[in-house]
Each structure stands twice: as structure tokens, then as C-alpha cells.
Write a protein that holds these residues in place. Structure first.
Motif, PDB file in Angstrom:
ATOM      1  N   PRO A 233       0.930  -1.125  -0.010  1.00 58.14           N
ATOM      2  CA  PRO A 233      -0.069   0.142   0.127  1.00 58.14           C
ATOM      3  C   PRO A 233       0.841   1.236   0.057  1.00 58.14           C
ATOM      4  O   PRO A 233       0.493   2.229  -0.474  1.00 58.14           O
ATOM      5  CB  PRO A 233      -0.845  -0.056   1.114  1.00 58.14           C
ATOM      6  CG  PRO A 233      -0.844  -1.501   1.644  1.00 58.14           C
ATOM      7  CD  PRO A 233       0.318  -2.168   0.974  1.00 58.14           C
ATOM      8  N   TRP A 234       1.988   1.053   0.691  1.00 63.16           N
ATOM      9  CA  TRP A 234       2.706   2.389   0.751  1.00 63.16           C
ATOM     10  C   TRP A 234       3.360   2.918  -0.718  1.00 63.16           C
ATOM     11  O   TRP A 234       3.618   4.187  -1.082  1.00 63.16           O
ATOM     12  CB  TRP A 234       3.970   2.583   1.746  1.00 63.16           C
ATOM     13  CG  TRP A 234       5.050   1.250   1.180  1.00 63.16           C
ATOM     14  CD1 TRP A 234       5.321   0.179   1.367  1.00 63.16           C
ATOM     15  CD2 TRP A 234       6.312   1.823   0.356  1.00 63.16           C
ATOM     16  NE1 TRP A 234       6.310  -0.199   0.836  1.00 63.16           N
ATOM     17  CE2 TRP A 234       7.070   0.794   0.221  1.00 63.16           C
ATOM     18  CE3 TRP A 234       6.473   2.947  -0.105  1.00 63.16           C
ATOM     19  CZ2 TRP A 234       8.125   0.795  -0.698  1.00 63.16           C
ATOM     20  CZ3 TRP A 234       7.813   3.107  -0.835  1.00 63.16           C
ATOM     21  CH2 TRP A 234       8.663   2.287  -1.027  1.00 63.16           C
ATOM     22  N   GLN A 235       3.500   2.014  -1.559  1.00 62.41           N
ATOM     23  CA  GLN A 235       4.107   2.273  -2.780  1.00 62.41           C
ATOM     24  C   GLN A 235       2.988   3.049  -3.551  1.00 62.41           C
ATOM     25  O   GLN A 235       3.511   4.115  -4.411  1.00 62.41           O
ATOM     26  CB  GLN A 235       4.267   1.239  -3.792  1.00 62.41           C
ATOM     27  CG  GLN A 235       5.499   0.385  -3.041  1.00 62.41           C
ATOM     28  CD  GLN A 235       5.516  -1.124  -3.684  1.00 62.41           C
ATOM     29  OE1 GLN A 235       4.934  -1.585  -4.465  1.00 62.41           O
ATOM     30  NE2 GLN A 235       6.823  -1.496  -3.544  1.00 62.41           N
TER      31      GLN A 235
ATOM     32  N   ARG B  99      19.659  12.890 -10.357  1.00 60.91           N
ATOM     33  CA  ARG B  99      20.538  13.473  -9.328  1.00 60.91           C
ATOM     34  C   ARG B  99      20.725  13.002  -7.975  1.00 60.91           C
ATOM     35  O   ARG B  99      21.387  13.585  -7.245  1.00 60.91           O
ATOM     36  CB  ARG B  99      20.325  15.094  -9.291  1.00 60.91           C
ATOM     37  CG  ARG B  99      20.592  15.905 -10.574  1.00 60.91           C
ATOM     38  CD  ARG B  99      20.234  17.369 -10.539  1.00 60.91           C
ATOM     39  NE  ARG B  99      18.690  17.570 -10.302  1.00 60.91           N
ATOM     40  CZ  ARG B  99      18.180  18.377  -9.514  1.00 60.91           C
ATOM     41  NH1 ARG B  99      18.766  19.044  -8.449  1.00 60.91           N
ATOM     42  NH2 ARG B  99      16.841  18.460  -9.481  1.00 60.91           N
ATOM     43  N   LEU B 100      19.873  12.059  -7.940  1.00 60.66           N
ATOM     44  CA  LEU B 100      19.882  11.220  -6.626  1.00 60.66           C
ATOM     45  C   LEU B 100      21.253  10.616  -6.433  1.00 60.66           C
ATOM     46  O   LEU B 100      21.915  10.151  -7.285  1.00 60.66           O
ATOM     47  CB  LEU B 100      18.894  10.493  -6.223  1.00 60.66           C
ATOM     48  CG  LEU B 100      17.464  10.872  -6.351  1.00 60.66           C
ATOM     49  CD1 LEU B 100      16.285   9.762  -6.335  1.00 60.66           C
ATOM     50  CD2 LEU B 100      17.351  11.725  -5.021  1.00 60.66           C
ATOM     51  N   ASP B 101      21.794  10.274  -5.197  1.00 60.98           N
ATOM     52  CA  ASP B 101      22.975   9.656  -4.966  1.00 60.98           C
ATOM     53  C   ASP B 101      22.568   8.158  -5.219  1.00 60.98           C
ATOM     54  O   ASP B 101      21.599   7.752  -5.174  1.00 60.98           O
ATOM     55  CB  ASP B 101      23.562  10.159  -3.551  1.00 60.98           C
ATOM     56  CG  ASP B 101      22.710   9.753  -2.409  1.00 60.98           C
ATOM     57  OD1 ASP B 101      22.116   8.599  -2.732  1.00 60.98           O
ATOM     58  OD2 ASP B 101      23.123  10.198  -1.468  1.00 60.98           O
TER      59      ASP B 101
ATOM     60  N   LEU C 133      18.854   3.452  -5.590  1.00 53.13           N
ATOM     61  CA  LEU C 133      18.941   1.828  -5.561  1.00 53.13           C
ATOM     62  C   LEU C 133      18.433   1.428  -4.262  1.00 53.13           C
ATOM     63  O   LEU C 133      17.513   0.332  -4.392  1.00 53.13           O
ATOM     64  CB  LEU C 133      20.174   1.299  -5.833  1.00 53.13           C
ATOM     65  CG  LEU C 133      20.597   1.943  -7.361  1.00 53.13           C
ATOM     66  CD1 LEU C 133      22.425   1.073  -7.537  1.00 53.13           C
ATOM     67  CD2 LEU C 133      19.719   1.400  -8.336  1.00 53.13           C
ATOM     68  N   ASP C 134      18.850   2.046  -2.941  1.00 46.35           N
ATOM     69  CA  ASP C 134      18.466   0.986  -1.817  1.00 46.35           C
ATOM     70  C   ASP C 134      17.049   0.998  -1.560  1.00 46.35           C
ATOM     71  O   ASP C 134      16.807   0.150  -0.665  1.00 46.35           O
ATOM     72  CB  ASP C 134      19.371   1.632  -0.848  1.00 46.35           C
ATOM     73  CG  ASP C 134      20.773   1.182  -1.109  1.00 46.35           C
ATOM     74  OD1 ASP C 134      21.036   0.562  -2.048  1.00 46.35           O
ATOM     75  OD2 ASP C 134      21.818   1.741  -0.078  1.00 46.35           O
TER      76      ASP C 134
ATOM     77  N   ARG D 196      12.623   5.531  -4.562  1.00 48.97           N
ATOM     78  CA  ARG D 196      13.424   6.637  -5.542  1.00 48.97           C
ATOM     79  C   ARG D 196      12.423   7.722  -5.722  1.00 48.97           C
ATOM     80  O   ARG D 196      12.746   8.778  -5.818  1.00 48.97           O
ATOM     81  CB  ARG D 196      13.626   5.848  -6.734  1.00 48.97           C
ATOM     82  CG  ARG D 196      14.613   6.627  -7.660  1.00 48.97           C
ATOM     83  CD  ARG D 196      14.907   5.657  -9.009  1.00 48.97           C
ATOM     84  NE  ARG D 196      15.292   4.426  -8.506  1.00 48.97           N
ATOM     85  CZ  ARG D 196      15.128   3.384  -9.453  1.00 48.97           C
ATOM     86  NH1 ARG D 196      14.720   3.306 -10.631  1.00 48.97           N
ATOM     87  NH2 ARG D 196      15.557   2.142  -9.044  1.00 48.97           N
ATOM     88  N   TRP D 197      11.085   7.313  -5.960  1.00 50.38           N
ATOM     89  CA  TRP D 197       9.984   8.496  -6.257  1.00 50.38           C
ATOM     90  C   TRP D 197      10.040   9.515  -5.132  1.00 50.38           C
ATOM     91  O   TRP D 197       9.934  10.571  -5.269  1.00 50.38           O
ATOM     92  CB  TRP D 197       8.814   7.670  -6.754  1.00 50.38           C
ATOM     93  CG  TRP D 197       8.702   7.295  -8.058  1.00 50.38           C
ATOM     94  CD1 TRP D 197       9.584   6.670  -8.770  1.00 50.38           C
ATOM     95  CD2 TRP D 197       7.752   7.701  -9.298  1.00 50.38           C
ATOM     96  NE1 TRP D 197       9.246   6.394 -10.068  1.00 50.38           N
ATOM     97  CE2 TRP D 197       8.015   6.959 -10.339  1.00 50.38           C
ATOM     98  CE3 TRP D 197       6.453   8.380  -8.979  1.00 50.38           C
ATOM     99  CZ2 TRP D 197       7.350   7.304 -11.439  1.00 50.38           C
ATOM    100  CZ3 TRP D 197       5.707   8.409 -10.133  1.00 50.38           C
ATOM    101  CH2 TRP D 197       5.709   7.914 -11.373  1.00 50.38           C
TER     102      TRP D 197
END
Length: 223
Positions: free
Chosen positions: A29-31, A60-62, A67-68, A74-75
Motif C-alpha cells: 500500500p505504501w507504494q 541527481r540522486l545519490d 537504488l537502496d 526512489r520516487w
């Protein structure tokens, strides 16, 4: 720019794992909430829908932020970056609020004065009319340009400086390279270009075809 998002063809990532045929849109649900929050954050941060600016935020994210935390993590990380870029949120505001919600007592940074871009798309979607014919034709051999990319682009690093064949001539679309930075829509024709894998990655690559959708200004005619 070449960031963590431009990993195509680079070694060390292991095999590609295709999604399951029965994979749901949201595993948890959190997605779904993350998807909605990121979509809303983009509208708030940009003053309108700008998918290119959102993609530029993600690239521009590290490494850890990209990835993690998984796809929808990531969004969320991208949404936070967009909101801090436009000063809707202060840096560190979300982390401080999360700690307070867990029962800690930390000072939250003051709300800054927003600096939302003066942005409004000229029409819905990304298709735009242009008053000239396409520069390249179906079946034509073209070469991708090797050019510095200080900002956003949809020309992947592994495809630069290589030759392919135009398979489809598409309509003109908003140019991501300028639209992501609120520097105008500058529509360009888009071409589906087919490359041989060995052209992109050398003679030892497994033989297969790669098709990339590339904007006209990324391409030049071969001599």
C-alpha cells in the motif's frame, strides 16, 4: 548529465530480471501513496506537470537514494529533492518531522520562502507541431553525437558516437534537455533508431538489436 540513472551497458549490475506477468502495480500500500505524493510534489515544486524535470531530479540522486529504497522509494527521494530545490521544503525538514513523529524532540527547520519556477506548458502532453519536415528518413543510417551533457538528456551514454538505422520517424515532442530546466519546450522530431549490440558494446557482446527513441538534435548524418 551522466548519473546513476544512466547505467545501461555498464558492468557489475548482474542479469536483468524481468517483472512477473502477474506483478501488481503496487506490491504494498505504501507504494501507491508514494506514487501519489511524488506526482503531487512535482506539481507543487514546478507549478505544473513537467515530467522532464522530475526525471532530472531522479538522476541527481545519490546511489543509496536511487537504488537502496527500491523503485517507489526512489520516487519519494526524488519528490523531496524537487521540493527542496524549489524551497517549498527546507533541507532536512522531512527527516526532522519523521524523528518527531517517532517521539523524538528535534527542532524542525523554518519554512523557507518558495521559489517555484514560472512555468506553464503550452499544451497538454508532450506532442507539439513544428513547421519543417524531419531531417532524417526511414531506413537512413545516422550517428549519435558525442557531446558534453551538463544537464538533463535522453541520449544515453552508451549510445553516444555510434551508428544505427532509422526504423520509425515519430512526431515532434517537447525537448527534455531544455524543458527539464524550464528553458523552453523547443520541440524536435523523434526517431526510433536500431543499433546492433556489437556496435554499442564491442565485438564480444551477445548479438541482438537495441532500439532507442532519440531526438533529432542528438543525431547527424553519416558521410
Amino acid at each position: 548529465m551522466d548519473g546513476i540513472a544512466d547505467m545501461g551497458g555498464t558492468p557489475g549490475w548482474g542479469p536483468v530480471r524481468p517483472p512477473r506477468r502477474d506483478e501488481p502495480v503496487f506490491e504494498e500500500p505504501w507504494q501507491g501513496r508514494a506514487f501519489a505524493l511524488a506526482s503531487l510534489s512535482g506539481r507543487i515544486a514546478f507549478g505544473g506537470v513537467n515530467l522532464d524535470a522530475f526525471r532530472h531530479g531522479l538522476e541527481r540522486l545519490d546511489r543509496a537514494a536511487y537504488l537502496d529504497d527500491g523503485y517507489y522509494g526512489r520516487w519519494l527521494n526524488g519528490a523531496e529533492l524537487m521540493l527542496t530545490d524549489s524551497a517549498v521544503l527546507a533541507p532536512g525538514a522531512i527527516r526532522a518531522r519523521a524523528r518527531n513523529l517517532r517521539g523524538e524532540r528535534v527542532e524542525e527547520p523554518p519554512i523557507p520562502e518558495p521559489a517555484v519556477p514560472d512555468y506553464e506548458p503550452s499544451a497538454e502532453g508532450s506532442l507539439r507541431p513544428v513547421d519543417r519536415p524531419p531531417a532524417f528518413a526511414l531506413g537512413e543510417r545516422v550517428r549519435t553525437k558525442t557531446m558534453p551533457v551538463p544537464g538533463h538528456t535522453r541520449l544515453p551514454g552508451y549510445a553516444r558516437g555510434h551508428t544505427g538505422i532509422v526504423e520509425v520517424v515519430q512526431p515532434a515532442f517537447v525537448l527534455p534537455d531544455t524543458n527539464a530546466h524550464f528553458q523552453g519546450e523547443n520541440p524536435r522530431y523523434v526517431y526510433s533508431v536500431r543499433f546492433d549490440s556489437r556496435e554499442l558494446w564491442g565485438a564480444d557482446a551477445e548479438p541482438f538489436a537495441v532500439t532507442a527513441d532519440l531526438f533529432e538534435n542528438y543525431l547527424e548524418a553519416t558521410s
